[in-house]
Design a protein around this motif. Structure first.
Motif, PDB file in Angstrom:
ATOM      1  N   TYR A  91       0.850  -1.186   0.000  1.00 52.46           N
ATOM      2  CA  TYR A  91       0.000   0.000   0.000  1.00 52.46           C
ATOM      3  C   TYR A  91       0.890   1.242   0.000  1.00 52.46           C
ATOM      4  O   TYR A  91       1.715   1.410   0.893  1.00 52.46           O
ATOM      5  N   LEU A  92       0.708   2.090  -1.011  1.00 56.30           N
ATOM      6  CA  LEU A  92       1.354   3.390  -1.041  1.00 56.30           C
ATOM      7  C   LEU A  92       0.256   4.413  -0.796  1.00 56.30           C
ATOM      8  O   LEU A  92      -0.647   4.564  -1.620  1.00 56.30           O
ATOM      9  N   THR A  93       0.320   5.076   0.343  1.00 58.28           N
ATOM     10  CA  THR A  93      -0.723   6.018   0.722  1.00 58.28           C
ATOM     11  C   THR A  93      -0.201   7.443   0.577  1.00 58.28           C
ATOM     12  O   THR A  93       0.823   7.797   1.169  1.00 58.28           O
ATOM     13  N   LEU A  94      -0.922   8.214  -0.218  1.00 56.30           N
ATOM     14  CA  LEU A  94      -0.585   9.623  -0.447  1.00 56.30           C
ATOM     15  C   LEU A  94      -1.599  10.485   0.286  1.00 56.30           C
ATOM     16  O   LEU A  94      -2.803  10.335   0.081  1.00 56.30           O
ATOM     17  N   THR A  95      -1.108  11.342   1.135  1.00 57.01           N
ATOM     18  CA  THR A  95      -1.964  12.284   1.850  1.00 57.01           C
ATOM     19  C   THR A  95      -1.398  13.670   1.587  1.00 57.01           C
ATOM     20  O   THR A  95      -0.186  13.873   1.739  1.00 57.01           O
ATOM     21  N   GLY A  96      -2.244  14.578   1.186  1.00 59.16           N
ATOM     22  CA  GLY A  96      -1.721  15.903   0.903  1.00 59.16           C
ATOM     23  C   GLY A  96      -2.806  16.958   0.832  1.00 59.16           C
ATOM     24  O   GLY A  96      -3.994  16.652   0.779  1.00 59.16           O
TER      25      GLY A  96
END
Length: 180
Positions: A91-96
Motif C-alpha cells: 500500500y502506497l498512501t498519499l496524503t496531501g
C-alpha cells in the motif's frame, strides 16, 4: 531472549499449517516471526491510496508503475489479481493538501500479508475452524513540499519503498530459522 512456539506463531500470525499440540520446535525473535510470515509471499499487488486534496495531484499511476517495475527488477512477481493467494499488498498512501500556494504531500508505505490458519481443536473451537489475520509491516514515510522536483521525488520515493518491500521478502526467503 523471548521464544515463541510454532503453534503460538500459527495462532498469532495465522501461518498456514496444522501443528501437533506437542511441537518441540520453537522460532525465536520477532525477525524470525516476520520472516516466517513473508516466506509465503509469492506475488505482490501494488495499491495506491490517494487522498491528496486541492491541485496537488502526484500522478498515482506513475508511482504505481515505478513501484511495480522495481519489484520486478528484484525478482518479485507483480499481480493485479485481488483474490490471488500468497499475495502481499504494498500500500502506497498519499496524503496531501494545498495550504496557500504550495502543496504538502506525505507518502507512506506498508506491506500487508493476509495469512490463514486452521485452529487446533479445543473445547472452544471445532475441528477445522479456520481464521485469517492481516499483518502490516510499516515501511518508511516521506514528506514533500511543492518544488520543481516534487513529482520526480515522489516517484523515486515510491521506488525506494518498493525496493525496501522487496528486500524484506527476499531476506525472508534466505532467513536461516533456528530450531531448538
Amino acid at each position: 531472549m523471548n521464544t515463541l512456539s510454532k503453534a503460538t506463531l500459527a495462532f498469532m500470525f495465522g501461518l498456514v499449517s496444522c501443528l501437533p499440540a506437542k511441537s518441540a520446535e520453537i522460532v525465536s525473535t520477532q525477525e524470525s516471526a516476520t520472516a516466517a510470515l513473508l516466506t509465503s509471499v509469492e506475488k505482490v499487488r501494488v495499491q495506491i491510496v490517494d487522498t491528496v486534496h486541492g491541485d496537488c495531484s502526484p500522478a498515482p499511476e506513475v508511482l504505481k508503475d515505478k513501484s511495480e517495475s522495481v519489484l520486478r527488477k528484484n525478482g518479485i512477481p507483480v499481480t493485479e489479481d485481488t483474490s490471488a493467494s500468497n499475495t502481499a499488498v504494498l500500500y502506497l498512501t498519499l496524503t496531501g493538501f494545498k495550504p496557500g500556494s504550495r502543496c504538502a504531500v506525505v507518502l507512506e508505505a506498508k506491506l500487508s500479508v493476509i495469512s490463514y490458519a486452521i485452529a487446533v481443536p479445543s473445547q472452544y473451537l471445532r475441528e477445522g475452524t479456520r481464521f485469517s489475520n492481516v499483518v502490516d509491516l510499516n515501511l518508511l514515510g516521506h514528506l514533500y513540499v511543492t518544488d520543481s522536483d516534487m513529482h520526480w521525488n515522489l516517484t523515486e520515493a515510491a521506488g525506494e519503498l518498493a525496493n525496501e518491500a522487496a528486500k524484506k521478502i527476499l531476506h525472508a526467503r534466505e532467513f536461516k530459522f533456528e530450531y531448538k
